[in-house]
Design an enzyme around this catalytic site. Structure first.
Site, mmCIF file in Angstrom:
data_model
loop_
_atom_site.group_PDB
_atom_site.id
_atom_site.type_symbol
_atom_site.label_atom_id
_atom_site.label_comp_id
_atom_site.label_asym_id
_atom_site.label_seq_id
_atom_site.Cartn_x
_atom_site.Cartn_y
_atom_site.Cartn_z
ATOM 1 N N ASP A 104 -34.611 -15.562 29.199
ATOM 2 C CA ASP A 104 -36.007 -15.461 28.785
ATOM 3 C C ASP A 104 -36.941 -15.497 29.986
ATOM 4 O O ASP A 104 -37.865 -14.681 30.102
ATOM 5 C CB ASP A 104 -36.356 -16.613 27.845
ATOM 6 C CG ASP A 104 -35.916 -16.368 26.416
ATOM 7 O OD1 ASP A 104 -35.858 -15.199 25.999
ATOM 8 O OD2 ASP A 104 -35.635 -17.346 25.710
ATOM 9 N N LEU A 105 -36.733 -16.462 30.861
ATOM 10 C CA LEU A 105 -37.640 -16.639 31.993
ATOM 11 C C LEU A 105 -37.608 -15.427 32.925
ATOM 12 O O LEU A 105 -38.650 -14.944 33.381
ATOM 13 C CB LEU A 105 -37.272 -17.908 32.764
ATOM 14 C CG LEU A 105 -37.487 -19.223 32.003
ATOM 15 C CD1 LEU A 105 -36.864 -20.389 32.767
ATOM 16 C CD2 LEU A 105 -38.964 -19.480 31.761
#
Length: 413
Positions: A182-183
């Site tokens: 996600d990051l």
């Protein structure tokens, strides 16, 4: 940009319509906000971003917002609008017409029925930069499949190279302790948006950015994938060891573990001399990096008992004095109180609109002329609905009250 005066920053004057939730999209839009863009975050009335409930811990301020939510939503204004209501969708389309950038992470095609897909938004804002973030992208056989960080860590091959080797106690695939897919997708989204902005500045043309969590993580297999593609070496789990460089791992000292990160032959010679094994640096098996990698078990078998006689603090101090990379594994509270982190100003204290204090980790890059700014703490869900509808869309008080009464919009959870 209409409404409030533009904040300082390299992206000042740009408006971002944030239709994303959870982490990849919000991480991207927070970065854009840190760099000066105005970010309008649209949330579902009565629910808000999913991460507001991803706790404990929660804030004890009446909002019951989770600490998780606070990590990715500063420098934004929150409006609560019911997307499923035709009147709500119409309001969001009006926001889109004023937006330079739209970020969304709905299922493929999910926004078309609301007139908020790329084609629809482009029709009302031809130069829009529209970023779609999904698990598997807008094309391919899995385009309609939902994607979550844990699933992507496994499918991408990341977990096949993370964890202890098979056959060792605790061996087996392991996810990374942070939602790295996600990051990193949020970071790639930001990079792509900035590239698209530069293209628009030159040509006046907007574009659609199609970004998938799986694509992102596969692209970040980096040296591990290259080892296979260009050398035929199947990457495997090595615990804290490095697949190509030795010694590059943790070692047990007499009173605790330390980290040793030797990256070249010169450092290896220095380190071995320091611990009293200088003769091994001339051994043909170990003198060059490639040999140390092939003969790692033999080398480590000699090094481990010698390092085990040192006290951790003394060996770390000796390495630092010699300019060699070594240290300890810090726990989160330790690193956040570390003098280096304090000197770099990574931890910021902010206040929510009601005075509730929150702490956030700042933007890491230090821009000499246009630094990141920390203007507003992560908002409560819908707390800016009235102000944004008035300032950006020009709605009067009567219309806002009518929409409130109809449940189309809301103020705070």
């Amino acid at each position: 940009m209409t409404g409030e005066a533009s904040p300082a920053g390299p992206l000042a004057g740009l408006r971002v319509l944030d239709l994303s939730r959870v982490l990849a999209g919000p991480w991207c839009t927070q970065i854009l906000g840190d760099l000066g863009a105005e970010v309008i975050k649209v949330e579902q009335p009565g629910q808000g971003d999913d991460t507001r409930r991803w706790g404990p811990p929660f804030l004890d301020d009446g909002s019951n917002d989770a600490a998780y939510y606070l990590c990715a939503n500063r420098n934004k204004r929150s409006v609560a609008i019911d997307l499923a209501d035709p009147q709500g969708a119409a309001l969001i389309r009006r926001f889109a017409e004023t937006a330079d950038i739209v970020v969304e992470n709905f299922r493929v095609g999910g926004l078309a029925k609301y007139g908020l897909d790329y084609a629809s938004v482009k029709a009302i804002r031809p130069d829009v930069i529209y970023c779609s973030i999904t698990g598997f992208g807008q094309t391919g056989p899995m385009r309609n499949t939902g994607g979550y960080d844990f699933l992507i860590q496994g499918m991408s091959g990341l977990m096949s190279v993370t964890g202890l080797p098979d056959g060792e106690p605790g061996g087996g695939p392991m996810k990374v302790g942070l939602p790295v897919c996600d990051l990193q997708t949020g970071l790639y989204a930001t990079v792509s948006i900035l590239a698209a902005l530069n293209h628009r500045n030159r040509t006046g043309e907007g574009q659609h950015i199609d970004l998938a969590l799986l694509d992102t993580q596969v692209s970040l297999l980096a040296n591990q994938a290259s080892n296979w593609m260009n050398g035929g070496m199947v990457p495997r789990r090595l615990g804290n060891q490095h697949p190509n460089t030795v010694p590059y791992q943790d070692f047990a000292c007499a009173d605790g573990n330390i980290l040793v990160a030797i990256g070249n032959d010169r450092q290896f010679r220095q380190f071995m001399a320091m611990i009293g094994l200088g003769a091994l640096a001339d051994d043909p098996r170990f003198a060059a990096s490639g040999g140390r990698s092939v003969n790692r078990d033999a080398l480590l078998g000699v090094m481990r008992p010698v390092i085990a006689q040192w006290k951790a603090a003394e060996l770390i101090a000796a390495m630092q004095a010699a300019g060699l990379p070594g240290g300890k594994v810090n726990e989160i509270p330790e690193v956040l109180e570390h003098p280096q982190i304090e000197a770099r100003g990574l931890v910021h204290e902010m206040e929510r609109s009601d005075g509730t204090p929150v702490k956030v980790l700042g933007f890491p890059a230090k821009l000499s002329a246009t630094p990141a700014t920390y203007r507003t703490a992560p908002p409560r869900s819908g707390e800016d609905t009235r102000a944004v509808l008035t300032g950006v869309l020009g709605l009067d008080a009567a219309e806002i009250e009518r929409l409130m009464a109809a449940g189309v919009i809301a103020e705070r959870l």
